[in-house]
Motif scaffolding. Structure first.
Motif, PDB file in Angstrom:
ATOM      1  N   PHE A 180      19.272 -78.754  53.373  1.00 18.75           N
ATOM      2  CA  PHE A 180      19.489 -77.308  53.501  1.00 18.75           C
ATOM      3  C   PHE A 180      20.949 -76.966  53.212  1.00 18.75           C
ATOM      4  O   PHE A 180      21.241 -75.972  52.537  1.00 18.75           O
ATOM      5  N   ALA A 181      21.862 -77.784  53.703  1.00 19.95           N
ATOM      6  CA  ALA A 181      23.281 -77.571  53.412  1.00 19.95           C
ATOM      7  C   ALA A 181      23.539 -77.660  51.909  1.00 19.95           C
ATOM      8  O   ALA A 181      24.333 -76.881  51.357  1.00 19.95           O
ATOM      9  N   GLN A 182      22.867 -78.600  51.243  1.00 18.87           N
ATOM     10  CA  GLN A 182      23.021 -78.726  49.790  1.00 18.87           C
ATOM     11  C   GLN A 182      22.549 -77.465  49.075  1.00 18.87           C
ATOM     12  O   GLN A 182      23.201 -76.962  48.146  1.00 18.87           O
ATOM     13  N   VAL A 183      21.414 -76.929  49.506  1.00 16.70           N
ATOM     14  CA  VAL A 183      20.875 -75.713  48.896  1.00 16.70           C
ATOM     15  C   VAL A 183      21.832 -74.542  49.100  1.00 16.70           C
ATOM     16  O   VAL A 183      22.039 -73.726  48.194  1.00 16.70           O
ATOM     17  N   LEU A 184      22.421 -74.446  50.293  1.00 10.40           N
ATOM     18  CA  LEU A 184      23.376 -73.368  50.568  1.00 10.40           C
ATOM     19  C   LEU A 184      24.555 -73.412  49.607  1.00 10.40           C
ATOM     20  O   LEU A 184      25.082 -72.376  49.202  1.00 10.40           O
ATOM     21  N   LEU A 185      24.971 -74.625  49.249  1.00 11.28           N
ATOM     22  CA  LEU A 185      26.157 -74.774  48.421  1.00 11.28           C
ATOM     23  C   LEU A 185      25.939 -74.270  46.992  1.00 11.28           C
ATOM     24  O   LEU A 185      26.897 -74.030  46.263  1.00 11.28           O
ATOM     25  N   ARG A 186      24.692 -74.093  46.597  1.00 16.95           N
ATOM     26  CA  ARG A 186      24.402 -73.608  45.250  1.00 16.95           C
ATOM     27  C   ARG A 186      24.748 -72.131  45.087  1.00 16.95           C
ATOM     28  O   ARG A 186      24.809 -71.627  43.972  1.00 16.95           O
ATOM     29  N   GLN A 187      24.942 -71.425  46.222  1.00 18.82           N
ATOM     30  CA  GLN A 187      25.214 -69.988  46.179  1.00 18.82           C
ATOM     31  C   GLN A 187      24.176 -69.277  45.292  1.00 18.82           C
ATOM     32  O   GLN A 187      24.522 -68.635  44.308  1.00 18.82           O
ATOM     33  N   PRO A 188      22.920 -69.372  45.655  1.00 16.19           N
ATOM     34  CA  PRO A 188      21.831 -68.911  44.783  1.00 16.19           C
ATOM     35  C   PRO A 188      21.605 -67.405  44.860  1.00 16.19           C
ATOM     36  O   PRO A 188      22.012 -66.743  45.811  1.00 16.19           O
ATOM     37  N   LYS A 189      20.937 -66.893  43.844  1.00 19.07           N
ATOM     38  CA  LYS A 189      20.424 -65.527  43.904  1.00 19.07           C
ATOM     39  C   LYS A 189      19.075 -65.513  44.629  1.00 19.07           C
ATOM     40  O   LYS A 189      18.722 -64.531  45.279  1.00 19.07           O
ATOM     41  N   LEU A 190      18.349 -66.618  44.473  1.00 15.23           N
ATOM     42  CA  LEU A 190      17.005 -66.734  45.036  1.00 15.23           C
ATOM     43  C   LEU A 190      16.904 -68.046  45.800  1.00 15.23           C
ATOM     44  O   LEU A 190      17.204 -69.110  45.267  1.00 15.23           O
ATOM     45  N   MET A 191      16.470 -67.964  47.071  1.00 19.42           N
ATOM     46  CA  MET A 191      16.261 -69.146  47.901  1.00 19.42           C
ATOM     47  C   MET A 191      14.759 -69.376  48.053  1.00 19.42           C
ATOM     48  O   MET A 191      14.020 -68.453  48.431  1.00 19.42           O
ATOM     49  N   GLY A 227      35.660 -78.869  50.364  1.00 17.22           N
ATOM     50  CA  GLY A 227      35.804 -77.990  51.519  1.00 17.22           C
ATOM     51  C   GLY A 227      34.551 -77.176  51.782  1.00 17.22           C
ATOM     52  O   GLY A 227      34.146 -76.992  52.936  1.00 17.22           O
ATOM     53  N   ALA A 228      33.931 -76.683  50.710  1.00 13.14           N
ATOM     54  CA  ALA A 228      32.708 -75.898  50.862  1.00 13.14           C
ATOM     55  C   ALA A 228      31.583 -76.750  51.444  1.00 13.14           C
ATOM     56  O   ALA A 228      30.799 -76.286  52.283  1.00 13.14           O
ATOM     57  N   ALA A 229      31.497 -78.014  51.019  1.00 17.57           N
ATOM     58  CA  ALA A 229      30.467 -78.910  51.543  1.00 17.57           C
ATOM     59  C   ALA A 229      30.683 -79.185  53.025  1.00 17.57           C
ATOM     60  O   ALA A 229      29.733 -79.183  53.821  1.00 17.57           O
ATOM     61  N   LEU A 230      31.929 -79.416  53.403  1.00 19.21           N
ATOM     62  CA  LEU A 230      32.232 -79.653  54.817  1.00 19.21           C
ATOM     63  C   LEU A 230      31.946 -78.417  55.664  1.00 19.21           C
ATOM     64  O   LEU A 230      31.434 -78.525  56.786  1.00 19.21           O
ATOM     65  N   GLU A 231      32.256 -77.233  55.132  1.00 20.07           N
ATOM     66  CA  GLU A 231      31.972 -75.995  55.857  1.00 20.07           C
ATOM     67  C   GLU A 231      30.473 -75.814  56.067  1.00 20.07           C
ATOM     68  O   GLU A 231      30.037 -75.352  57.132  1.00 20.07           O
ATOM     69  N   ALA A 232      29.678 -76.172  55.054  1.00 19.91           N
ATOM     70  CA  ALA A 232      28.223 -76.053  55.194  1.00 19.91           C
ATOM     71  C   ALA A 232      27.707 -76.981  56.282  1.00 19.91           C
ATOM     72  O   ALA A 232      26.849 -76.598  57.089  1.00 19.91           O
ATOM     73  N   LEU A 233      28.223 -78.211  56.318  1.00 20.74           N
ATOM     74  CA  LEU A 233      27.821 -79.149  57.367  1.00 20.74           C
ATOM     75  C   LEU A 233      28.246 -78.658  58.745  1.00 20.74           C
ATOM     76  O   LEU A 233      27.492 -78.753  59.714  1.00 20.74           O
ATOM     77  N   GLN A 234      29.450 -78.113  58.847  1.00 18.26           N
ATOM     78  CA  GLN A 234      29.947 -77.609  60.126  1.00 18.26           C
ATOM     79  C   GLN A 234      29.134 -76.413  60.602  1.00 18.26           C
ATOM     80  O   GLN A 234      28.826 -76.288  61.795  1.00 18.26           O
ATOM     81  N   ALA A 235      28.770 -75.538  59.677  1.00 21.99           N
ATOM     82  CA  ALA A 235      28.003 -74.341  60.044  1.00 21.99           C
ATOM     83  C   ALA A 235      26.648 -74.707  60.626  1.00 21.99           C
ATOM     84  O   ALA A 235      26.098 -73.974  61.458  1.00 21.99           O
ATOM     85  N   LEU A 236      26.112 -75.848  60.195  1.00 19.16           N
ATOM     86  CA  LEU A 236      24.801 -76.292  60.671  1.00 19.16           C
ATOM     87  C   LEU A 236      24.916 -77.313  61.800  1.00 19.16           C
ATOM     88  O   LEU A 236      23.913 -77.900  62.203  1.00 19.16           O
ATOM     89  N   ASP A 237      26.146 -77.530  62.283  1.00 17.75           N
ATOM     90  CA  ASP A 237      26.389 -78.424  63.414  1.00 17.75           C
ATOM     91  C   ASP A 237      26.008 -79.871  63.102  1.00 17.75           C
ATOM     92  O   ASP A 237      25.532 -80.608  63.969  1.00 17.75           O
ATOM     93  N   ILE A 238      26.228 -80.287  61.853  1.00 17.32           N
ATOM     94  CA  ILE A 238      25.920 -81.672  61.470  1.00 17.32           C
ATOM     95  C   ILE A 238      27.111 -82.312  60.754  1.00 17.32           C
ATOM     96  O   ILE A 238      26.938 -83.264  59.987  1.00 17.32           O
ATOM     97  N   ALA A 239      28.314 -81.817  61.013  1.00 15.96           N
ATOM     98  CA  ALA A 239      29.500 -82.386  60.370  1.00 15.96           C
ATOM     99  C   ALA A 239      29.694 -83.848  60.755  1.00 15.96           C
ATOM    100  O   ALA A 239      30.281 -84.624  59.987  1.00 15.96           O
ATOM    101  N   HIS A 240      29.191 -84.239  61.928  1.00 16.82           N
ATOM    102  CA  HIS A 240      29.329 -85.635  62.364  1.00 16.82           C
ATOM    103  C   HIS A 240      28.528 -86.598  61.504  1.00 16.82           C
ATOM    104  O   HIS A 240      28.725 -87.821  61.579  1.00 16.82           O
TER     105      HIS A 240
END
Length: 263
Positions: free
Chosen positions: A146-157, A114-127
């Motif tokens: 970029f969506a993959q990096v977001l999913l890491r929930q990092p302290k530092l980007m 679900g988190a991965a799908l939300e990241a794709l949707q947020a970036l308008d690339i769910a398709h």
């Protein structure tokens, strides 16, 4: 806070970064600008632990980066290098899910999916979710990473030229999402950009490098000037400010347009 103290990077006789001191605050987007070959990518690689420090230290929320602590250090970092090969037989969704590699088990949880799908949707690339990643364009792959990096929930980007292959619409989407999530999640975000106007529009703080040294640091409105840009890039420019006080850069032609020469 990310504390960089007296940081020097050398490879053989070549000095990449010299005597760098910075304190980068959580919840802010820091953008590194500067001409080619001034140490921007080298600095990101050093912060990720790919390039050993010749001198100085780096601390994240008080914890020092050491050769022995690199595995745990990297777990708190979302790193998107400039050149990443994706010759994988995986879908875009599967590549995004790999952002949680440290916590994945033999079975993919509904939460991770679900988190991965939300990241794709947020970036308008769910398709693109079911598309094999090796069939995507360079810009589409960049958004998936970029969506993959977001999913890491990092302290530092750490993002090295994250918009280099993107069209104008997706540049804005990526930068707006990065800025919004940095503030909301309290990340320390550091991105390298070549587009000075994009940097001025989204950066909370600019880190200006030249010849491997810090030339300026601060809010874009205080840092960007025609004198500084001409000094660094050897190109004449005008720096104007919009109605909100944000600077924007207009390059000036060194010679008249061709039609005038032919008149």
């Amino acid at each position: 806070m990310l504390e960089i103290s007296d940081l020097t990077l050398r490879i053989g006789d070549l000095t990449l970064v010299q005597g760098l001191n910075l304190q980068l605050s959580a919840g802010q987007l820091h953008v590194i600008i500067g001409p080619n070959g001034t140490g921007k990518t080298s600095l990101l690689r050093a912060l990720f632990g790919e390039l050993p420090l010749t001198q100085g230290s780096v601390r994240l929320h008080g914890t020092p980066m050491t050769p022995h602590s690199l595995p745990s250090w990297r777990q708190g970092i979302g790193y998107m290098p400039q050149n990443t090969q994706l010759d994988l037989d995986l879908s875009a969704l599967e590549v995004v899910v790999l952002g949680r590699l440290q916590r994945l088990s033999m079975r993919l949880s509904d939460d991770d999916l679900g988190a991965a799908l939300e990241a794709l949707q947020a970036l308008d690339i769910a398709h693109l979710a079911d598309r094999p990643v090796h069939t995507l364009s360079g810009g589409q792959r960049q958004m998936v990473l970029f969506a993959q990096v977001l999913l890491r929930q990092p302290k530092l980007m750490l993002l090295d030229e994250p918009v280099s292959a993107l069209d104008l619409k997706h540049q804005m989407q990526l930068m707006e999402h990065l800025q919004m999530q940095t503030a909301a999640q309290g990340w320390i975000s550091v991105a390298v950009l070549h587009d000075l106007n994009l940097a001025a529009q989204f950066a909370d703080q600019l880190i200006v490098l030249g010849d491997g040294r810090l030339q300026a640091f601060g809010p874009p409105a205080q840092v960007l000037s025609s004198e500084l840009i001409h000094h660094l890039y050897h190109v004449p420019v005008d720096v104007h400010h919009d109605q909100d006080g944000q600077p924007y850069v207009r390059t000036l032609r060194a010679s008249p347009p061709r039609e005038y020469l032919m008149a």
